[in-house]
Design a protein around this motif. Structure first.
Motif, PDB file in Angstrom:
ATOM      1  N   ILE A 133     -24.355  50.215 -43.838  1.00  0.00           N
ATOM      2  CA  ILE A 133     -24.762  48.883 -44.201  1.00  0.00           C
ATOM      3  C   ILE A 133     -23.512  47.817 -44.150  1.00  0.00           C
ATOM      4  CG2 ILE A 133     -26.722  49.698 -45.712  1.00  0.00           C
ATOM      5  CD1 ILE A 133     -25.092  49.511 -47.880  1.00  0.00           C
ATOM      6  N   GLY A 134     -22.611  48.111 -43.311  1.00  0.00           N
ATOM      7  CA  GLY A 134     -21.578  47.236 -43.160  1.00  0.00           C
ATOM      8  C   GLY A 134     -20.163  47.470 -43.576  1.00  0.00           C
ATOM      9  N   ARG A 135     -19.180  46.916 -43.527  1.00  0.00           N
ATOM     10  CA  ARG A 135     -17.942  46.910 -43.953  1.00  0.00           C
ATOM     11  C   ARG A 135     -17.584  46.657 -45.221  1.00  0.00           C
ATOM     12  NH1 ARG A 135     -14.152  44.496 -39.031  1.00  0.00           N
ATOM     13  NH2 ARG A 135     -14.864  45.484 -37.205  1.00  0.00           N
ATOM     14  N   VAL A 136     -18.702  45.854 -46.029  1.00  0.00           N
ATOM     15  CA  VAL A 136     -18.346  45.755 -47.560  1.00  0.00           C
ATOM     16  C   VAL A 136     -19.764  46.268 -47.971  1.00  0.00           C
ATOM     17  CG1 VAL A 136     -17.770  44.142 -49.162  1.00  0.00           C
ATOM     18  CG2 VAL A 136     -17.074  43.666 -46.861  1.00  0.00           C
ATOM     19  N   PRO A 137     -20.112  47.639 -48.128  1.00  0.00           N
ATOM     20  CA  PRO A 137     -21.202  48.051 -48.781  1.00  0.00           C
ATOM     21  C   PRO A 137     -21.529  47.454 -50.178  1.00  0.00           C
ATOM     22  CG  PRO A 137     -19.659  49.848 -48.544  1.00  0.00           C
ATOM     23  CD  PRO A 137     -19.246  48.637 -47.789  1.00  0.00           C
ATOM     24  N   GLY A 138     -20.356  47.448 -51.026  1.00  0.00           N
ATOM     25  CA  GLY A 138     -20.643  47.233 -52.277  1.00  0.00           C
ATOM     26  C   GLY A 138     -21.340  45.715 -52.452  1.00  0.00           C
ATOM     27  N   ALA A 139     -21.037  44.814 -51.758  1.00  0.00           N
ATOM     28  CA  ALA A 139     -21.808  43.522 -51.527  1.00  0.00           C
ATOM     29  C   ALA A 139     -23.416  43.752 -51.055  1.00  0.00           C
ATOM     30  CB  ALA A 139     -21.247  42.456 -50.761  1.00  0.00           C
ATOM     31  N   ALA A 140     -23.348  44.663 -50.367  1.00  0.00           N
ATOM     32  CA  ALA A 140     -24.644  44.583 -49.800  1.00  0.00           C
ATOM     33  C   ALA A 140     -25.830  45.427 -50.849  1.00  0.00           C
ATOM     34  CB  ALA A 140     -24.894  45.757 -48.455  1.00  0.00           C
ATOM     35  N   LEU A 141     -25.049  46.340 -51.503  1.00  0.00           N
ATOM     36  CA  LEU A 141     -25.596  47.012 -52.649  1.00  0.00           C
ATOM     37  C   LEU A 141     -26.193  46.241 -53.729  1.00  0.00           C
ATOM     38  CD1 LEU A 141     -23.871  50.400 -52.736  1.00  0.00           C
ATOM     39  CD2 LEU A 141     -26.263  50.243 -52.208  1.00  0.00           C
ATOM     40  N   ALA A 142     -25.173  45.316 -54.085  1.00  0.00           N
ATOM     41  CA  ALA A 142     -25.481  44.498 -55.075  1.00  0.00           C
ATOM     42  C   ALA A 142     -26.563  43.364 -54.831  1.00  0.00           C
ATOM     43  CB  ALA A 142     -24.322  43.551 -55.402  1.00  0.00           C
ATOM     44  N   HIS A 143     -26.561  42.991 -53.652  1.00  0.00           N
ATOM     45  CA  HIS A 143     -27.703  42.174 -53.045  1.00  0.00           C
ATOM     46  C   HIS A 143     -29.194  42.860 -53.078  1.00  0.00           C
ATOM     47  CE1 HIS A 143     -29.665  39.030 -50.835  1.00  0.00           C
ATOM     48  NE2 HIS A 143     -30.064  40.081 -49.791  1.00  0.00           N
ATOM     49  N   ALA A 144     -29.037  44.278 -52.908  1.00  0.00           N
ATOM     50  CA  ALA A 144     -30.114  45.011 -52.676  1.00  0.00           C
ATOM     51  C   ALA A 144     -30.704  45.110 -54.021  1.00  0.00           C
ATOM     52  CB  ALA A 144     -29.936  46.436 -52.168  1.00  0.00           C
ATOM     53  N   GLY A 145     -29.661  45.243 -55.070  1.00  0.00           N
ATOM     54  CA  GLY A 145     -30.194  45.284 -56.484  1.00  0.00           C
ATOM     55  C   GLY A 145     -30.836  43.866 -57.020  1.00  0.00           C
TER      56      GLY A 145
END
Length: 238
Positions: free
Chosen positions: A223-235
């Motif tokens: 899900i990209g180079r900054v997966p933490g940001a993507a996970l936060a967005h998913a949440g």
């Protein structure tokens, strides 16, 4: 098996190979991480305290990087146990339930979620009786003693063999440390940086013939180079 930084050397030797039973079925930002945040997807607060402490001893921090707790393994476990893996949806769970041998693999009537819940309660009960504190409050030396006892099958957890629980916890901890960050663990690519794996890039054509040369590109997740940001967005949108 030693509960010390030598385990990190073991992870580097095995690379990204993890047990075949690995089931990456839960994804998203619904669980709390080791630094706090929203309520957990599966673990109660006391259970998460155990998971954070135990995974920190199984893969401890050292000069090469963070331990399993800071690398998000508790989040990975929380999400997995809240999903199909925790419910054993892909396992045959109809019995019969005789006592099996090691070579037969998992033989219990409990789903992974049930196993974790019962085992953690039993471990904290054992620690209260022996040390007058739950596992998470023990010194690291005491925690290591308890983990060794679990590994050797010497802790009474009722219907749950302690060796079976330890083996599953250790397997799942490795999975969370080395899985794609999309599943909540391997935060900041801690596991991949340790073993030198750059992630599932879509194209390696230019590097195919570059034998013996360092690969300079940064790690990338599904899900990209900054997966933490993507996970936060998913949440936020789940």
């Amino acid at each position: 098996m030693n509960h010390d930084p030598a385990r990190r050397d073991f992870l580097r030797l095995v690379g990204v190979t993890v047990p075949a039973g690995m089931a990456l079925c839960a994804c998203g930002g619904s669980g709390a991480d080791a630094q706090g945040g929203p309520s957990n997807a599966f673990f109660a607060a006391g259970e998460m305290d155990f998971i954070q402490a135990a995974t920190a001893r199984l893969i401890p921090a050292d000069a090469l990087g963070p331990g399993a707790d800071k690398a998000g393994v508790p989040t990975f476990l929380d999400l997995q146990l809240a999903g199909p893996y925790g419910r054993a949806e892909r396992w045959y769970m109809q019995g019969p339930w005789p006592n099996g041998i090691d070579g037969q693999g998992y033989q219990l009537r409990f789903t992974p979620a049930q196993l974790y819940r019962q085992a953690i309660a039993g471990i904290d009960k054992h620690c209260q009786a022996q040390y007058r504190q739950p596992f998470a409050k023990l010194t690291t030396d005491q925690q290591d003693q308890v983990l060794h006892a679990l590994e050797d099958g010497k802790v009474d957890l009722g219907d749950v063999p302690s060796k079976t629980f330890f083996n599953l916890l250790w397997q799942n901890t490795q999975e969370g440390f080395l899985a794609d960050p999309a599943y909540g663990g391997n935060r900041d690519f801690a596991g991949w940086k340790l073993i030198g794996f750059p992630g599932p890039r879509y194209n390696y054509v230019r590097e195919i013939g570059e034998y013996g040369k360092p690969y300079p590109q940064p790690c990338v997740s599904l899900i990209g180079r900054v997966p933490g940001a993507a996970l936060a967005h998913a949440g936020e949108v789940s």
